[in-house]
Design a protein around this motif. Structure first.
Motif, PDB file in Angstrom:
ATOM      1  N   MET A  22      86.969  22.984  44.275  1.00  0.00           N
ATOM      2  CA  MET A  22      86.837  24.093  43.343  1.00  0.00           C
ATOM      3  C   MET A  22      87.716  23.881  42.122  1.00  0.00           C
ATOM      4  N   PHE A  23      88.944  23.397  42.326  1.00  0.00           N
ATOM      5  CA  PHE A  23      89.864  23.217  41.209  1.00  0.00           C
ATOM      6  C   PHE A  23      89.341  22.181  40.227  1.00  0.00           C
ATOM      7  N   GLY A  24      88.695  21.145  40.728  1.00  0.00           N
ATOM      8  CA  GLY A  24      88.116  20.124  39.864  1.00  0.00           C
ATOM      9  C   GLY A  24      87.046  20.682  38.948  1.00  0.00           C
ATOM     10  N   ARG A  25      86.265  21.593  39.448  1.00  0.00           N
ATOM     11  CA  ARG A  25      85.233  22.228  38.623  1.00  0.00           C
ATOM     12  C   ARG A  25      85.867  23.049  37.519  1.00  0.00           C
ATOM     13  N   GLN A  26      86.955  23.725  37.833  1.00  0.00           N
ATOM     14  CA  GLN A  26      87.644  24.533  36.828  1.00  0.00           C
ATOM     15  C   GLN A  26      88.170  23.632  35.704  1.00  0.00           C
TER      16      GLN A  26
ATOM     17  N   VAL B  82      85.238  22.683  33.444  1.00  0.00           N
ATOM     18  CA  VAL B  82      84.800  23.794  32.604  1.00  0.00           C
ATOM     19  C   VAL B  82      85.773  23.990  31.441  1.00  0.00           C
ATOM     20  N   VAL B  83      87.056  23.988  31.717  1.00  0.00           N
ATOM     21  CA  VAL B  83      88.062  24.189  30.671  1.00  0.00           C
ATOM     22  C   VAL B  83      87.970  23.066  29.643  1.00  0.00           C
ATOM     23  N   TYR B  84      87.853  21.821  30.095  1.00  0.00           N
ATOM     24  CA  TYR B  84      87.763  20.706  29.152  1.00  0.00           C
ATOM     25  C   TYR B  84      86.506  20.799  28.301  1.00  0.00           C
ATOM     26  N   LYS B  85      85.376  21.126  28.906  1.00  0.00           N
ATOM     27  CA  LYS B  85      84.124  21.216  28.151  1.00  0.00           C
ATOM     28  C   LYS B  85      84.188  22.303  27.086  1.00  0.00           C
TER      29      LYS B  85
ATOM     30  N   VAL C 183      93.149  25.737  19.923  1.00  0.00           N
ATOM     31  CA  VAL C 183      92.878  27.091  20.406  1.00  0.00           C
ATOM     32  C   VAL C 183      94.152  27.644  21.032  1.00  0.00           C
ATOM     33  N   ALA C 184      94.414  28.915  20.810  1.00  0.00           N
ATOM     34  CA  ALA C 184      95.565  29.568  21.428  1.00  0.00           C
ATOM     35  C   ALA C 184      95.272  29.830  22.902  1.00  0.00           C
ATOM     36  N   LEU C 185      96.290  29.654  23.722  1.00  0.00           N
ATOM     37  CA  LEU C 185      96.136  29.877  25.161  1.00  0.00           C
ATOM     38  C   LEU C 185      95.644  31.291  25.453  1.00  0.00           C
ATOM     39  N   GLN C 186      96.174  32.262  24.733  1.00  0.00           N
ATOM     40  CA  GLN C 186      95.795  33.655  24.971  1.00  0.00           C
ATOM     41  C   GLN C 186      94.308  33.892  24.716  1.00  0.00           C
TER      42      GLN C 186
ATOM     43  N   THR D 206      90.294  34.131  32.691  1.00  0.00           N
ATOM     44  CA  THR D 206      91.188  33.481  33.644  1.00  0.00           C
ATOM     45  C   THR D 206      92.618  33.871  33.295  1.00  0.00           C
ATOM     46  N   PRO D 207      93.438  34.224  34.278  1.00  0.00           N
ATOM     47  CA  PRO D 207      94.828  34.561  33.986  1.00  0.00           C
ATOM     48  C   PRO D 207      95.556  33.389  33.320  1.00  0.00           C
ATOM     49  N   MET D 208      96.430  33.699  32.368  1.00  0.00           N
ATOM     50  CA  MET D 208      97.123  32.646  31.620  1.00  0.00           C
ATOM     51  C   MET D 208      97.926  31.689  32.493  1.00  0.00           C
ATOM     52  N   PRO D 209      98.646  32.148  33.518  1.00  0.00           N
ATOM     53  CA  PRO D 209      99.379  31.176  34.350  1.00  0.00           C
ATOM     54  C   PRO D 209      98.465  30.166  35.050  1.00  0.00           C
ATOM     55  N   THR D 210      97.325  30.631  35.526  1.00  0.00           N
ATOM     56  CA  THR D 210      96.360  29.740  36.179  1.00  0.00           C
ATOM     57  C   THR D 210      95.788  28.752  35.175  1.00  0.00           C
ATOM     58  N   LEU D 211      95.445  29.253  33.998  1.00  0.00           N
ATOM     59  CA  LEU D 211      94.882  28.406  32.954  1.00  0.00           C
ATOM     60  C   LEU D 211      95.910  27.378  32.476  1.00  0.00           C
ATOM     61  N   LEU D 212      97.157  27.791  32.316  1.00  0.00           N
ATOM     62  CA  LEU D 212      98.202  26.865  31.886  1.00  0.00           C
ATOM     63  C   LEU D 212      98.401  25.751  32.910  1.00  0.00           C
ATOM     64  N   SER D 213      98.341  26.090  34.172  1.00  0.00           N
ATOM     65  CA  SER D 213      98.449  25.079  35.226  1.00  0.00           C
ATOM     66  C   SER D 213      97.311  24.068  35.119  1.00  0.00           C
ATOM     67  N   THR D 214      96.108  24.542  34.892  1.00  0.00           N
ATOM     68  CA  THR D 214      94.948  23.663  34.722  1.00  0.00           C
ATOM     69  C   THR D 214      95.117  22.788  33.491  1.00  0.00           C
ATOM     70  N   LEU D 215      95.600  23.383  32.397  1.00  0.00           N
ATOM     71  CA  LEU D 215      95.800  22.622  31.169  1.00  0.00           C
ATOM     72  C   LEU D 215      96.869  21.553  31.330  1.00  0.00           C
ATOM     73  N   LYS D 216      97.906  21.847  32.084  1.00  0.00           N
ATOM     74  CA  LYS D 216      98.958  20.851  32.320  1.00  0.00           C
ATOM     75  C   LYS D 216      98.398  19.665  33.106  1.00  0.00           C
ATOM     76  N   GLN D 217      97.496  19.920  34.047  1.00  0.00           N
ATOM     77  CA  GLN D 217      96.860  18.823  34.783  1.00  0.00           C
ATOM     78  C   GLN D 217      95.955  18.008  33.866  1.00  0.00           C
ATOM     79  N   LEU D 218      95.206  18.688  33.001  1.00  0.00           N
ATOM     80  CA  LEU D 218      94.362  17.984  32.039  1.00  0.00           C
ATOM     81  C   LEU D 218      95.220  17.170  31.067  1.00  0.00           C
ATOM     82  N   GLU D 219      96.384  17.696  30.709  1.00  0.00           N
ATOM     83  CA  GLU D 219      97.291  16.975  29.821  1.00  0.00           C
ATOM     84  C   GLU D 219      97.815  15.714  30.509  1.00  0.00           C
ATOM     85  N   SER D 220      98.151  15.824  31.779  1.00  0.00           N
ATOM     86  CA  SER D 220      98.628  14.643  32.501  1.00  0.00           C
ATOM     87  C   SER D 220      97.515  13.609  32.688  1.00  0.00           C
TER      88      SER D 220
END
Length: 71
Positions: free
Chosen positions: A1-5, A8-11, A20-23, A31-45
């Protein structure tokens, strides 16, 4: 499930082709900002996005890296 998220965020970011601003991204994806930020940090890595920390109003900005960045 996390991989799909991550996909979606990258697309969404790649489609926008701009910073784009995180907010606003959080509101758009409903999506709640903490969850989205966690996903973005993984995409950044993974090297797929860039996360910027703004100086004004402690904003967090994000942009997808696309093939144009490497050409």
């Amino acid at each position: 499930m996390f991989g799909r998220q991550k996909d979606v965020v990258y697309k969404v970011l790649a489609t926008k082709k701009r910073v784009v601003a995180l907010q606003s991204l959080s509101a758009e994806l409903e999506t709640p900002m903490p969850t989205l930020l966690s996903t973005l940090k993984q995409l950044e890595s993974d090297g797929l996005v860039e996360v910027f920390y703004g100086r004004k109003k402690a904003s967090i900005l994000v942009r997808a890296k696309t093939i144009e960045d490497y050409v």
